[in-house]
Design an enzyme around this catalytic site. Structure first.
Site: not given
Length: 527
Positions: A258, A318, A373
């Site tokens: 990321e 995301k 994440c």
């Protein structure tokens, strides 16, 4: 009362120590036992206080990383918020375990409440924050195989049930028959997973992860966005040279973390050129973590799949941006408490599509699900990628904003549990570490150090099975909710039966006594 308060606080400290980086996983059931004992035989309002104190001593040190570079206010606000859920659980523990002065530890109720508490905490508000769940403390525990059959929820239930049984041993020590039965149950549950062998065999895939590092730790890591991108380009090109010389095998897939390109390669020609040249040099598909400047004025946290000779072919956005870190809900309201909210200059939007990259390799097309994440902590997000057909989980994360804290190790532990839960290998890659290759049994390979450039290179087995945990999905959560409701109804009925009014229309609301408990126990035996 003071002794109960100290016991509850000690249980919170033990819970914190059960997680990385201390990682004394065996303390988790002991901590559950401590809170169960502390709340047994007190009124619900006292249970609220005891649960809250346990939460504070767990979350304040356990979430210290959240204030590494933004100060104490966000850190304590998060810790206090998370502690409220344990307070509610403490109140319910006190009420469901029986009336003051004569309660008994009810291990199943203890386990059910832990599951429900973690589910609520991981759901509301703003999508919840499922960090420091009991399951995540068990990555190195003999209990880990339970995740394969009952998921992370079942693993939490098992840890809490062992804790409840340990508490029952202490509470019933003057009744040898009950104490021995509780001890035998705890021992059997702890040892049973040792008989399970988690399968790891599968078609090997040669993978490479690039931990490029950042110029400086902290919130300003992306002030030198070009340097971060250059670090990952340079290290990948070094890997390509080593592949060409025969020092490393040719990878079939390369993963960057990321934020490896916070310069939008869809809008910046230089960034796009660097990435395309790197893909050509390494001669393998490359998954890049990037920030896209769209839809303006908002931005997107994305995973991008680049193929040699084809360029960008697939994009994943995301789906669960982190509140107060990637977007600020009710910004004007929260600005009243802290101007730190404006550190988030542009809100990230949430994607609405399951991430599933079709990666062509010399062994055929490999479906890979990118997880960005904190998404790895959300059951449904990971499950949806695996259910869509993913044979490999790619967790891309950036831990630079948390410095040399426990956050990175805590996150790696979650990926290890996910590997066992879904029977999939995981390539866990961070900008600064800790990165690792994880096989379906939860074992880590080539684990890196923090803030050190590193090349992860190895083979991971690909599996296509549907684990029992994946097959049952969220059913354990709903069973725990139903079980908790049933326990509450039974508790209420027992109280109503014993406190039946002497005359019609008159309710006897006198406190329950030891005699009342004897009657309740008799009712238990009959029902």
């Amino acid at each position: 009362m003071l002794r109960r308060l100290l016991l509850a606080a000690a249980s919170g400290v033990a819970l914190w120590a059960a997680f990385p980086t201390i990682n004394w996983w065996w303390l988790a059931p002991i901590a559950v036992a401590g809170l169960a004992l502390a709340t047994c035989g007190v009124r619900a309002r006292v249970g609220l206080l005891l649960g809250f104190s346990s939460g504070l001593t767990m979350f304040v040190p356990g979430l210290a990383w959240s204030g590494t570079y933004v100060g104490q206010l966000p850190w304590f606000a998060l810790a206090i918020t998370e502690s409220v859920y344990l307070a509610a659980m403490g109140g319910l523990l006190a009420w469901l375990q029986g009336p003051p002065g004569s309660a008994r530890v009810r291990p199943v109720v203890v386990a059910l409440l832990w599951v429900v508490q973690e589910w609520v905490r991981g759901t509301v508000p703003f999508g919840g924050f499922p960090w420091l769940q009991l399951a995540w403390s068990q990555a190195d525990s003999p209990l880990l195989p339970i995740a394969r059959f009952a998921g992370s929820t079942g693993l939490t239930f098992a840890v809490a049930l062992i804790g409840g049984l340990l508490a029952a041993v202490v509470r019933d020590r003057r009744t040898p028959r009950l104490a021995v039965a509780a001890a035998a149950g705890a021992l059997a549950l702890a040892l049973a997973p040792l008989a399970v062998t988690v399968p790891v065999a599968g078609q090997p895939l040669q993978v490479m992860g690039i931990q490029g590092n950042v110029p400086t730790a902290g919130l300003d890591f992306n002030a030198q966005r070009r340097a971060v991108l250059d670090n990952h380009v340079r290290l990948t090109q070094t890997a390509a040279e080593q592949v060409a010389s025969g020092q490393l095998p040719q990878p079939q897939l390369v993963v960057w973390p990321e934020n490896s390109s916070d310069i939008d390669p869809l809008r910046n020609a230089d960034a796009a050129t660097e990435i395309l040249q790197t893909v050509a040099a390494i001669k393998a598909p490359l998954i890049v973590g990037a920030v896209l400047q769209q839809p303006s004025p908002k931005v997107s946290n994305a995973s991008l799949l680049y193929l040699p000779d084809k360029g960008l072919t697939q994009t994943y956005i995301k789906r669960h941006p982190v509140p107060f870190a990637e977007y600020v809900p009710y910004r004007s309201f929260f600005r009243f408490f802290s101007k730190q909210v404006d550190l988030v200059r542009a809100d990230f939007v949430a994607g609405d599509q399951v991430g599933l990259f079709q990666v062509p390799t010399t062994s055929g097309v490999v479906p890979v699900t990118p997880i960005i994440c904190f998404e790895v902590a959300y059951d449904g997000l990971v499950r949806s990628g695996v259910d869509a057909g993913a044979q490999l989980i790619a967790v891309q994360t950036n831990n630079a904003t948390f410095g040399y804290s426990a956050e990175s190790a805590q996150q790696l532990a979650i990926s290890r549990v996910r590997a066992v839960e879904f029977g999939r290998s995981v390539i866990h890659v961070s900008t600064v570490g800790i990165s690792a290759l994880i096989t379906p049994d939860g074992r880590t390979h080539q684990r890196t150090q923090l803030f050190t450039p590193a090349i992860l290179d190895g083979t991971l087995p690909l599996r296509t099975e549907t684990t029992p945990a994946d097959r049952i999905g969220a059913a354990p959560v709903w069973l725990a909710v139903a079980g908790t409701v049933a326990a509450g109804v039974l508790r209420w009925r027992r109280r109503a039966v014993i406190a039946r009014p002497a005359e019609p229309g008159i309710v006897d609301d006198r406190p329950e006594t030891a005699d009342t408990q004897s009657a309740i126990d008799e009712l238990d035996r009959k029902t």
